[in-house]
Design an enzyme around this catalytic site. Structure first.
Site, PDB file in Angstrom:
ATOM      1  N   TRP A 188       0.867  -1.173   0.000  1.00 58.87           N
ATOM      2  CA  TRP A 188       0.000   0.000   0.000  1.00 58.87           C
ATOM      3  C   TRP A 188       0.909   1.230   0.000  1.00 58.87           C
ATOM      4  CZ3 TRP A 188      -0.141   4.020   3.646  1.00 58.87           C
ATOM      5  CH2 TRP A 188      -1.029   5.051   3.289  1.00 58.87           C
ATOM      6  N   LYS A 231      -7.130   2.650  -2.845  1.00 60.14           N
ATOM      7  CA  LYS A 231      -7.801   3.542  -1.911  1.00 60.14           C
ATOM      8  C   LYS A 231      -8.466   4.659  -2.682  1.00 60.14           C
ATOM      9  CE  LYS A 231      -6.401   5.976   2.305  1.00 60.14           C
ATOM     10  NZ  LYS A 231      -5.463   5.916   3.422  1.00 60.14           N
ATOM     11  N   HIS A 289      -8.570  -6.186   4.302  1.00 64.11           N
ATOM     12  CA  HIS A 289      -8.230  -5.385   5.467  1.00 64.11           C
ATOM     13  C   HIS A 289      -9.555  -5.041   6.116  1.00 64.11           C
ATOM     14  CE1 HIS A 289      -3.872  -3.786   4.839  1.00 64.11           C
ATOM     15  NE2 HIS A 289      -3.942  -5.094   5.002  1.00 64.11           N
ATOM     16  N   ASP A 299     -10.409   4.036  10.473  1.00 67.29           N
ATOM     17  CA  ASP A 299      -9.793   2.849  11.065  1.00 67.29           C
ATOM     18  C   ASP A 299     -10.207   2.624  12.510  1.00 67.29           C
ATOM     19  OD1 ASP A 299      -7.991   1.629   8.963  1.00 67.29           O
ATOM     20  OD2 ASP A 299      -7.305   3.697   8.889  1.00 67.29           O
TER      21      ASP A 299
END
Ligand code: RNT
Ligand code: ZN
Length: 422
Positions: A188, A231, A289, A299
């Protein structure tokens, strides 16, 4: 009646009720025992790592909170993970970032890393019978300060990060080989722009070229698999992200890579559950994830939401348990960090078990018959089947605390260990 026999009795009743719906709870528990969730090391110290470069996290990653007791060393982090794992049923995996390298006092740059820096982690996993997953770290570094790494216009900076990526794949393969369990190494990168770019193309072409170089060397897929994580936006990259979902999806299809679906990386109301069967028709394996975004890619600790249940249902009902690598990705520094691991991981497992004891055969049959009234009715009735009795029994059989009893153990650990860290 003893607590144990109460749990057993409740389970017996639940077992009968499930059997009446055509569900075998023993089979479900056996399936759950076979699932390894990859615990992300970075929840334990707010994505800090041990480089001590004095750098901000950057890359659009933001951890909020200053709850006392965070791990300051690798040994502390491993002790905290030991604590968390002791109250989570089953055998799991460790997901490590390269910034958790142990350099024994000397400076080892990211383009110099090798398996040597991770030997304590490998030994710890071996001792615990755990597999490992790995991540190159393209953030919290002076060469990532501009917000660009693999897509940077400066060739020297790109090359630095390419070399980091190459080395991390080799480390991943060494982990997989040492532990006899395939490692998934996930790329990432934060690359993006705060404001509207006029050239969206060139950075993406550079990224594709950099990835080709990172992945040039063939690695035995038994030891290491490569995953790429896209993303939608980040803090400081609101207007443009080089590695978008479509970019990586296309790259993965052409180059036989795994795509990583992070639950926080899409539009706020867009879930990842529906992407699982979509992507798996064309790609062999994916990495998840599992995260929880609250209004943005925040998150938060994973809770037992409808979104989480939908993810678990797709994996289980689709028969995808051997093609979906389940990893967690969240970081909350406002609560006890060990508890955060436990809450999120137990929730992931609960959601999987819920899907495993759902009356799916019956649901499939009514759907196939076009009886959507029954489908909806039975889906809703299934929600209140006595799942908790099966979960409690599973925890008991796996030798971990039942219900909230794990919290007492974590609180004790906080008192005896965490609170002594200054
Ligand atoms: C960032 C990505 C990435 C990181 C970790 C630390 O938005 O989700 O997976 O969270 O690599
Ligand atoms: Zn992620």
């Amino acid at each position: 009646m003893s607590k144990t026999s109460k749990i057993e009795q409740a389970y017996q009743l639940a077992c009968e009720q499930y059997a009446a719906c055509g569900v075998d709870t023993e089979k479900a528990m056996k399936a759950l025992r076979g699932v390894a969730v990859s615990l992300h090391c970075w929840q334990g110290d707010d994505v800090g790592g041990f480089e001590n470069a004095g750098m901000d996290l950057g890359g659009g990653l933001a951890v909020t909170g200053n709850y006392p007791g965070k791990a300051r060393t690798a040994n502390e982090l491993r002790a905290d993970l030991d604590m968390a794992l002791s109250v989570i049923p089953g055998k799991h995996r460790l997901n490590l970032h390269s910034i958790y390298a142990e350099n024994s006092g000397k400076k080892v740059e990211r383009d110099e890393l090798g398996v040597e820096q991770f030997k304590n982690w490998i030994a710890w996993c071996k001792k615990n019978g755990m597999g490992m997953d790995f991540n190159p770290s393209f953030f919290a570094h002076p060469k990532a300060a501009s917000g660009l790494t693999l897509s940077h216009p400066d060739k020297a900076i790109r090359n630095f990060w390419i070399e980091h990526g190459i080395r991390c794949r080799e480390v991943g393969a060494a982990m997989g080989k040492a532990l006899g369990k395939t490692c998934v190494t996930n790329v990432w990168i934060p690359d993006g722009m705060k404001d509207t770019p006029v050239d969206r193309k060139a950075p993406r072409e550079r990224l594709a070229d950099s990835l080709d170089k990172v992945f040039a060397k063939k690695i035995n897929p038994k030891f290491n698999l490569d995953a790429i994580e896209g993303k939608l936006f980040g803090i400081g990259s609101e207007s443009y992200v080089v590695g978008s979902h479509e970019f990586y999806l296309a790259y993965a299809v052409r180059n036989n890579k795994l795509v990583t679906l992070d639950a926080g990386h899409y539009h706020p109301t867009e879930g990842i559950a529906d992407k699982i069967s979509s992507v798996l028709t064309q790609i062999d394996e994916i990495l998840l994830h599992v995260s929880r975004g609250v209004r943005w890619d925040s998150d938060h600790v994973v809770t037992l939401t409808d979104d989480l249940q939908a993810i678990a249902q797709e994996i289980v009902w689709g028969g995808y348990l051997n093609r979906v690598h389940i990893g967690l990705d969240y970081f909350d520094a406002s609560i006890n960090r060990v508890a955060a691991w436990v809450i999120g991981t137990r929730n992931m497992l609960k959601a999987l078990l819920m899907a495993m004891v759902a009356p799916i055969d019956k649901l499939r049959a009514v759907e196939a018959a076009g009886d959507f009234t029954s489908r909806l009715a039975l889906q809703e009735e299934a929600r209140t089947l006595p799942f908790a009795a099966v979960w409690d029994y599973y925890c008991m059989k796996q030798g971990v605390p039942v219900g909230s009893a794990w919290l007492d153990e974590v609180k004790l650990y906080e008192k005896n260990v965490l609170s002594k860290r200054q």
